[in-house]
Design a protein around this motif. Structure first.
Motif, PDB file in Angstrom:
ATOM      1  N   ARG A  96      -8.367   3.477  -4.456  1.00 30.14           N
ATOM      2  CA  ARG A  96      -9.514   2.977  -3.681  1.00 30.14           C
ATOM      3  C   ARG A  96      -9.743   1.470  -3.810  1.00 30.14           C
ATOM      4  O   ARG A  96     -10.729   0.957  -3.315  1.00 30.14           O
ATOM      5  CB  ARG A  96     -10.791   3.756  -4.015  1.00 30.14           C
ATOM      6  CG  ARG A  96     -10.693   5.207  -3.593  1.00 30.14           C
ATOM      7  CD  ARG A  96     -11.931   6.036  -3.835  1.00 30.14           C
ATOM      8  NE  ARG A  96     -13.159   5.311  -3.638  1.00 30.14           N
ATOM      9  CZ  ARG A  96     -14.267   5.552  -4.317  1.00 30.14           C
ATOM     10  NH1 ARG A  96     -14.297   6.476  -5.245  1.00 30.14           N
ATOM     11  NH2 ARG A  96     -15.362   4.861  -4.072  1.00 30.14           N
ATOM     12  N   ARG A 130       0.830  -1.218   0.000  1.00 28.75           N
ATOM     13  CA  ARG A 130       0.000   0.000   0.000  1.00 28.75           C
ATOM     14  C   ARG A 130       0.859   1.260   0.000  1.00 28.75           C
ATOM     15  O   ARG A 130       0.517   2.250  -0.646  1.00 28.75           O
ATOM     16  CB  ARG A 130      -0.919   0.023   1.212  1.00 28.75           C
ATOM     17  CG  ARG A 130      -2.075  -0.923   1.115  1.00 28.75           C
ATOM     18  CD  ARG A 130      -3.011  -0.768   2.327  1.00 28.75           C
ATOM     19  NE  ARG A 130      -3.811  -1.947   2.460  1.00 28.75           N
ATOM     20  CZ  ARG A 130      -3.651  -2.877   3.411  1.00 28.75           C
ATOM     21  NH1 ARG A 130      -2.724  -2.731   4.333  1.00 28.75           N
ATOM     22  NH2 ARG A 130      -4.431  -3.929   3.443  1.00 28.75           N
ATOM     23  N   HIS A 182     -12.758  -4.253  -4.829  1.00 28.32           N
ATOM     24  CA  HIS A 182     -13.520  -2.998  -4.775  1.00 28.32           C
ATOM     25  C   HIS A 182     -14.948  -3.281  -5.233  1.00 28.32           C
ATOM     26  O   HIS A 182     -15.162  -3.949  -6.237  1.00 28.32           O
ATOM     27  CB  HIS A 182     -12.897  -1.932  -5.671  1.00 28.32           C
ATOM     28  CG  HIS A 182     -13.741  -0.691  -5.810  1.00 28.32           C
ATOM     29  ND1 HIS A 182     -13.908   0.212  -4.777  1.00 28.32           N
ATOM     30  CD2 HIS A 182     -14.477  -0.224  -6.828  1.00 28.32           C
ATOM     31  CE1 HIS A 182     -14.700   1.187  -5.190  1.00 28.32           C
ATOM     32  NE2 HIS A 182     -15.058   0.948  -6.429  1.00 28.32           N
ATOM     33  N   SER A 193      -8.716  -2.214  -2.556  1.00 28.69           N
ATOM     34  CA  SER A 193      -8.117  -2.700  -1.301  1.00 28.69           C
ATOM     35  C   SER A 193      -7.396  -4.018  -1.561  1.00 28.69           C
ATOM     36  O   SER A 193      -7.671  -4.716  -2.541  1.00 28.69           O
ATOM     37  CB  SER A 193      -9.189  -2.875  -0.231  1.00 28.69           C
ATOM     38  OG  SER A 193     -10.134  -3.832  -0.637  1.00 28.69           O
TER      39      SER A 193
END
Length: 102
Positions: free
Chosen positions: A69, A62, A83, A71
């Motif tokens: 957006r 990350r 997502h 994950s």
């Protein structure tokens, strides 16, 4: 039935996956000590167990990327990019699997 993008985040899936694959390929060339050092360097923590290694690897990924957006999660199959109820799983290099299992 073809699934169409719902929003900008969906449109950014391809670049996100390409970036993740590039990072996985780069760290896939590291020996176990180098991989552990890179993760510790980015996260500023030393893992005590496999659970912490997994969490720190996700934090490492990350930190290095703009996920737009999407994950990340680790699954039995590899690295899941998720997502809006959709997910794509990327395979993990053998050294990364070994790092997580140690």
């Amino acid at each position: 039935m073809t699934v169409r993008p719902h929003d900008l985040t969906d449109l950014l899936l391809a670049p996100t996956l390409i970036d993740l694959d590039d990072v996985l390929e780069a760290i896939g060339d590291l020996n176990p000590g180098e991989l552990a050092f890179e993760v510790i360097l980015v996260t500023n923590q030393e893992p005590r167990d496999a659970g912490e290694r997994a969490a720190m690897l996700l934090e490492f990924l990350r930190f290095r990327l703009d996920l737009h957006r999407w994950s990340l999660a680790l699954t039995d199959r590899g690295l899941s990019v998720e997502h809006g109820g959709r997910a794509v799983v990327l395979g993990l290099p053998p050294n990364v699997r070994d790092y997580l299992a140690a």
